[in-house]
Enzyme design. Sequence first.
Site, PDB file in Angstrom:
ATOM      1  N   LYS A  79      -1.467   6.518  -0.532  1.00 18.94           N
ATOM      2  CA  LYS A  79      -2.862   6.166  -0.290  1.00 18.94           C
ATOM      3  C   LYS A  79      -3.697   6.455  -1.535  1.00 18.94           C
ATOM      4  O   LYS A  79      -3.588   7.524  -2.142  1.00 18.94           O
ATOM      5  CB  LYS A  79      -3.416   6.956   0.896  1.00 18.94           C
ATOM      6  CG  LYS A  79      -2.866   6.514   2.242  1.00 18.94           C
ATOM      7  CD  LYS A  79      -3.363   5.135   2.624  1.00 18.94           C
ATOM      8  CE  LYS A  79      -2.920   4.762   4.031  1.00 18.94           C
ATOM      9  NZ  LYS A  79      -3.448   3.441   4.445  1.00 18.94           N
ATOM     10  N   ASP A 129      -3.018  -6.688   4.101  1.00 19.55           N
ATOM     11  CA  ASP A 129      -2.916  -6.037   5.406  1.00 19.55           C
ATOM     12  C   ASP A 129      -4.142  -6.394   6.240  1.00 19.55           C
ATOM     13  O   ASP A 129      -4.097  -7.274   7.106  1.00 19.55           O
ATOM     14  CB  ASP A 129      -2.779  -4.526   5.221  1.00 19.55           C
ATOM     15  CG  ASP A 129      -2.844  -3.756   6.545  1.00 19.55           C
ATOM     16  OD1 ASP A 129      -2.773  -4.387   7.620  1.00 19.55           O
ATOM     17  OD2 ASP A 129      -2.964  -2.521   6.517  1.00 19.55           O
ATOM     18  N   LYS A 160       1.382  -5.693  11.417  1.00 21.17           N
ATOM     19  CA  LYS A 160       1.403  -4.575  12.352  1.00 21.17           C
ATOM     20  C   LYS A 160       1.363  -5.116  13.773  1.00 21.17           C
ATOM     21  O   LYS A 160       0.540  -5.975  14.093  1.00 21.17           O
ATOM     22  CB  LYS A 160       0.223  -3.641  12.079  1.00 21.17           C
ATOM     23  CG  LYS A 160       0.264  -3.062  10.664  1.00 21.17           C
ATOM     24  CD  LYS A 160      -0.908  -2.157  10.356  1.00 21.17           C
ATOM     25  CE  LYS A 160      -0.776  -1.580   8.945  1.00 21.17           C
ATOM     26  NZ  LYS A 160      -1.909  -0.703   8.575  1.00 21.17           N
ATOM     27  N   GLU A 192      -1.334  -2.728  -2.088  1.00 22.52           N
ATOM     28  CA  GLU A 192      -1.656  -3.163  -0.732  1.00 22.52           C
ATOM     29  C   GLU A 192      -3.158  -3.156  -0.514  1.00 22.52           C
ATOM     30  O   GLU A 192      -3.821  -2.144  -0.729  1.00 22.52           O
ATOM     31  CB  GLU A 192      -0.975  -2.257   0.298  1.00 22.52           C
ATOM     32  CG  GLU A 192      -1.251  -2.674   1.735  1.00 22.52           C
ATOM     33  CD  GLU A 192      -0.467  -1.870   2.742  1.00 22.52           C
ATOM     34  OE1 GLU A 192      -0.946  -1.760   3.892  1.00 22.52           O
ATOM     35  OE2 GLU A 192       0.613  -1.346   2.401  1.00 22.52           O
ATOM     36  N   ASP A 235      -1.712   1.853  -1.473  1.00 25.80           N
ATOM     37  CA  ASP A 235      -2.553   1.212  -0.459  1.00 25.80           C
ATOM     38  C   ASP A 235      -3.983   1.697  -0.633  1.00 25.80           C
ATOM     39  O   ASP A 235      -4.279   2.879  -0.462  1.00 25.80           O
ATOM     40  CB  ASP A 235      -2.039   1.561   0.937  1.00 25.80           C
ATOM     41  CG  ASP A 235      -2.825   0.886   2.049  1.00 25.80           C
ATOM     42  OD1 ASP A 235      -3.709   0.059   1.744  1.00 25.80           O
ATOM     43  OD2 ASP A 235      -2.543   1.178   3.228  1.00 25.80           O
TER      44      ASP A 235
END
Length: 326
Positions: free
Chosen positions: A110, A188, A212, A165, A138
């Site tokens: 992250k 995403d 997801k 991401e 991400d």
Amino acid sequence: MIPVLPPLEALLDRLYVVALPMRVRFRGITTREVALIEGPAGWGEFGAFVEYQSAQACAWLASAIETAYCAPPPVRRDRVPINATVPAVAAAQVGEVLARFPGARTAKVKVAEPGQSLADDIERVNAVRELVPMVRVDANGGWGVAEAVAAAAALTADGPLEYLEQPCATVAELAELRRRVDVPIAADESIRKAEDPLAVVRAQAADIAVLKVAPLGGISALLDIAARIAVPVVVSSALDSAVGIAAGLTAAAALPELDHACGLGTGGLFEEDVAEPAAPVDGFLAVARTTPDPARLQALGAPPQRRQWWIDRVKACYSLLVPSFG
């Protein structure tokens, strides 16, 4: 896909609301609340983040109902490669985090955390690189284009990245960034929050799709999008409990091709879960349905006022699903 919407009373009768304590702050929270539904086919998870309005959360309820009431699709593999997930922790904590993902050869880190700097991100990413050969980052849409260009250069100065991401929030920004950097771009939020999940690929804004199960409306919806999106797919968790992770593993195992490690190892972020977390073996998780432990359901049960909040939320989302079933 849900052929018939079950009665609301049936859902509420077998609804369990739990609060899962987290090891470290992730996505700005230290406790993850989810509602679990027991149905004839197993267990489903309704865990739309609490800030989501009903119009956005209803897809998550549809996913929970599908998993609880419908048979899973046939699978093509019995285990799925996973990436380690490294929250926006200090570099000194990276080794402790990675120890929860034995054998993982890919790590998602992250970055762009509010209140932190690019220097913090670089230090964290480089600490991960010392322990894991493949790194992806991400940003959760946290950068503008210029910031993302600078970050891509800084984060690849000491080694490559598998991909960035969701570095920027909008499809237009992703498309511009993709033209300006050599690092592959993964989408995403631009897929799971979009009215048209294929728009990001038509705009040539992404090289990889992060899908997801819950936000997209269920396993069947994810597989349908994967079949039409024309870029490689990574199946990832939406900070799911063991029940949601099992659904993600089933979806990943059903894909015709799976070229990248999946973000389904996030169970290690919880101090406690509703079932014993599956331990990665050589960087893989076995594909299996999960049944919550009754003792854990009771011990992790949310306070009465939070349970009522989730009951009200199920009712609101259910009312939005009803018109789809005529």
